[in-house]
Each structure stands twice: as C-alpha cells, then as structure tokens.
Design a protein around this motif. Structure first.
Motif, PDB file in Angstrom:
ATOM      1  N   THR A  27      45.645  32.257  72.205  1.00 24.30           N
ATOM      2  CA  THR A  27      44.957  30.543  72.056  1.00 24.30           C
ATOM      3  C   THR A  27      45.490  29.072  72.787  1.00 24.30           C
ATOM      4  O   THR A  27      46.478  29.721  73.851  1.00 24.30           O
ATOM      5  N   SER A  29      48.530  25.955  72.770  1.00 20.10           N
ATOM      6  CA  SER A  29      49.788  25.245  71.867  1.00 20.10           C
ATOM      7  C   SER A  29      50.058  23.923  72.520  1.00 20.10           C
ATOM      8  O   SER A  29      49.791  24.139  74.118  1.00 20.10           O
ATOM      9  N   ASP A 240      42.604  29.377  65.564  1.00 18.39           N
ATOM     10  CA  ASP A 240      43.288  29.640  66.133  1.00 18.39           C
ATOM     11  C   ASP A 240      44.853  30.165  64.697  1.00 18.39           C
ATOM     12  O   ASP A 240      45.505  31.094  65.286  1.00 18.39           O
ATOM     13  N   ASP A 241      44.711  29.429  63.549  1.00 14.85           N
ATOM     14  CA  ASP A 241      45.185  29.943  62.473  1.00 14.85           C
ATOM     15  C   ASP A 241      44.632  32.131  62.798  1.00 14.85           C
ATOM     16  O   ASP A 241      45.622  32.493  62.238  1.00 14.85           O
ATOM     17  N   THR A 244      46.944  33.564  65.460  1.00 17.63           N
ATOM     18  CA  THR A 244      48.329  33.606  65.274  1.00 17.63           C
ATOM     19  C   THR A 244      48.834  33.428  63.623  1.00 17.63           C
ATOM     20  O   THR A 244      49.697  34.472  64.076  1.00 17.63           O
ATOM     21  N   GLN A 245      48.115  33.728  62.964  1.00 18.43           N
ATOM     22  CA  GLN A 245      49.182  34.136  61.058  1.00 18.43           C
ATOM     23  C   GLN A 245      48.180  34.948  61.104  1.00 18.43           C
ATOM     24  O   GLN A 245      48.664  35.458  59.921  1.00 18.43           O
TER      25      GLN A 245
END
Length: 436
Positions: A27, A29, A240-241, A244-245
């Motif tokens: 991803t 940032s 992206d969520d 990353t999450q």
C-alpha cells in the motif's frame, strides 16, 4: 530479428509475468511521496489554473485536469486551444481543425516516489533514481534543475499548439515554441515574472529567487509539480484499510479481489502499490479521432509507444494506467473509448468481442461544427486488422457475476477522502484572467 518474432517475444514475456506475493500486500502512505515544499505547492495551484501560461491566454492546466472532474476533463478527446467551457459543455469558439488526440489522464499519485514515466506513450521518463536526469522530446534543451519527472512533464502541454500554445498565426508565444522549444519556455517565464504578485510569491517560495530575473521556467515547472504532486495524493481507500488494518472488503469486492489477483490476471500489469507496472501494452482499445501520425504517416492512427521509441515492436502500446481512484476518472482507454468502468473491464477480459460491439456513440466527444473524420480510421480494414494483430492480451472467460465483482473491487480502490482536496481550485489568479 523479424518484426513478427519481436512481437511474439513480447507477448511471451507478458504472459509469463508473475506477481510476487509481497507486491499484493503493498500500500502507500504519505512517506512514499516526494516531499515537495508547501509554499511552492500553493504557488503551483495558482499557476495550474492561470491561463497566462497559454499562448492565447484562454486555457490553463486546470481546464483539462479540473478539480470538479477529479483531475480529468470528463471527455474522450477534448478541445484544447479554441475551446470554451468544461466537460460536455466545452465547445469550439473559433474554428478547430482537430481534437486533442488522446484522453486527458488523471493526476492521482503522480508525486509518488516510484513514478518514472509520464504521458500515455511514456515520452517523458526519469532515467535515474535521484530525479535528476530525464528523457523527453526536448532532448538536450530540457532545462536543468527540475525537481521531478512530474516537473519535466509539466513543460510539454505549454508547447503543444493544440493544447495550450495555439497557432503561429495567433500569438507570439506559439511563434517562439515553433522556433525552438526553449524559446517558448523563456517567453512563458517572461510573462509570469512581469506580474507583481507572482514576483512576490516566487520570492516567498524559492530561496534562489531574489529578483524577477531569477524566475525561470524551472521554478514554474517545479511549482506546478509541487502542486500536482501534493494535491492528488490518495491512499485511504477500503483496499488500504484491508492491507493495513485487516478490515474486510465487502463480499462482492472481496470476490473481485480474488479474481483480480487470480484467474482474471489483472495484477500481471496492474501491480504494486499504484496498481501499475508503468510498462506498455497493446490492449486493442478501439481507435478514433485524429490520431498522432508521424514520420510522414497520413493515417489518423495512434501507434502509441512506437512514436517515442521508433521500435515497431512497440506499435499500439500504451502505458498501464494506475487504478487508484479509477472509478472517478471515466471515460477509459488512451482515447476514452469506453464510457464506463464496466465497459473497460469487459474489454480487458475479451478485447475482440468488445471491439466488434463498440460504436461511435460510446465516445464522449463535444460537438465541433464543421469537423469531420472522427471515425474515419474505422473504415480502414487494413489498419483495424493490424491493431488486432498486435494485441498483447490473452482473453479470459468472465461471466456477468465476475464483471460485477471486478467492478466492486475497483471501486474499493477509491480513496475515502478523494473528493476532499487540500487546496482545490482557486477563485482568482495573479494574472487577473478568468478561472475555469
């Protein structure tokens, strides 16, 4: 090596590509972007929307890459010089002999450190890892001191007669560009440095600018790059969520993700954090419009990457576009042939079927009185056969449910704050000219 052998080798290389597992999980940032200066970006916002940079002072960068249109113009092939208005309201106010030959590309994430090629044919390219050396149509005349490949790219719409410069019978700037490209850039700088507000703003933004004479095309391009590179950053999508999450995608988008990285084969070329390998492929998008004939060619066709490399193996190849925020940037293809994302997905799965079903009514083209020949190339059977012969795509069988899923996944690449840009469109610019 023969022409056909070159093409066969290229197709073999394409179909044998594999996506490294790590690439699937990448991803982006804020740390992955070039760290442009904020004051330069604020100055670049004004320059981006200032028609002072165009020959006839009637068009800006923002006319074709507008905030209201998510950094595009919403058209298949737009009207540059000689036009007025935005999107489907744009129309010719003086005789226009041809449309812009390619679709206005979106500007999302062009400030990312991995970006190395610009334009559909890659004619501006970064040659080293330090953003100090570039290949471009200007050759040795490209000025030194540009801060990025994005800054190098920003120079060329100004020099195009159809896009911003206008004709040599219309204004002195066009004459200067026709004489030598750097003469035109010098004249653009002369215009900008003559505006008192720009003198103040450049001095504020650039340490090397102490007087108006210090304002050159390099500072102008670097300010434009700082604006574009910071304004259209987008890295907060559901994808992206998910990465990353670990937040699950909606069920249909998850099915699309599996297809995208699996049986559909999309990730072969739409790889990495930007969903592009930045390479060039012939995918058979139906051609129309004036094309970009070169080297004495008279057919209204566009040979893509070949125009830059002069290598016949690159015929009809165009840069793989990034898919981040792709749902916001219709129409699709190097010439905007497909009006919806679903149409484009279908084409990438089965280009021969979609080419045969394509109709001119699918193109979003503003009316230009007296202009004919938009679709003349479709009557050239030899050219149509040649485009099919150069296809780099291998068709895959997808049912409608699969298309639904792929479309849902691509929508999951849209940033949640994509419509909330940090600077936006200015209400006024230092030149006093109107803002589109």
């Amino acid at each position: 090596m023969s022409f056909s052998t070159l093409k066969a080798a290229a197709v073999l290389a394409l179909t044998s590509l594999t996506l490294a597992p790590a690439a699937v999980a990448q991803t982006i940032s804020p740390d992955d972007y070039i760290q442009f200066d904020r004051k330069q970006a604020e100055l670049g916002q004004l320059l981006f929307y200032d028609k002072l940079l165009s020959g006839n002072q009637n068009i800006s960068c923002g006319t074709c890459h507008h905030h209201d249109l998510n950094s595009t113009d919403g058209l298949s092939l737009g009207i540059g010089e000689g036009g007025e208005g935005l999107a489907d309201q744009r129309h010719a106010v003086v005789p226009v002999s041809a449309r812009i030959p390619r679709n206005a590309p979106a500007l999302w994430n062009l400030g990312h450190e991995d970006v190395r090629v610009m334009f559909h044919d890659g004619r501006v390219e970064q040659l080293d890892s330090k953003s100090a050396s570039f290949q471009s149509p200007a050759g040795a005349l490209l000025p030194a001191g540009l801060n990025s490949v994005l800054a190098a790219q920003a120079l060329f719409p100004m020099s195009s007669p159809a896009e911003m410069a206008g004709g040599t019978d219309e204004n002195p700037l066009a004459v200067a560009f026709d004489d030598r490209i750097d003469h035109g850039w010098d004249m653009v700088a002369d215009r900008v440095r003559a505006v008192p507000d720009y003198q103040r703003l450049f001095k504020r933004a650039f340490r090397n600018v102490n007087s108006p004479d210090d304002i050159t095309i390099v500072e102008i391009a670097n300010a434009l790059a700082a604006f574009i590179g910071t304004e259209w950053q987008s890295h907060d999508s559901p994808w992206d969520d998910y990465i990353t999450q670990g937040k699950p995608l909606p069920a249909l988008a998850e099915r699309g993700r599996e297809l995208f990285f699996g049986d559909a084969g999309c990730s072969t070329c739409h790889a990495g954090p930007l969903f592009t390998d930045q390479n060039f492929y012939a995918v058979g998008v139906p051609q129309f419009g004036p094309g970009r004939p070169f080297d004495g060619d008279t057919r209204p066709r566009d040979l893509g990457r070949m125009e830059t490399t002069k290598n016949p193996a690159d015929a009809y190849r165009f840069r793989t576009p990034s898919l981040r925020n792709v749902a916001l940037t219709a129409p699709y293809g190097h010439n905007g042939a497909y009006p919806t994302l679903r149409d484009m997905i279908r084409h990438m799965c089965d280009p021969l079927t979609t080419r045969s079903a394509w109709t001119p009514g699918m193109a979003r083209l503003p009316q230009i009185d007296g202009l004919t020949g938009d679709f003349a190339v479709l009557d050239d059977s030899e050219e149509m056969a040649r485009q099919v012969a150069f296809l780099d795509l291998t068709p895959v069988t997808m049912i409608e449910d699969d298309i639904d899923a792929l479309e849902a996944f691509l929508n999951a690449l849209t940033g949640k704050t994509a419509l909330q840009r940090p600077l936006g469109r200015p209400d006024a610019v230092p030149s006093g000219l109107s803002v589109d």
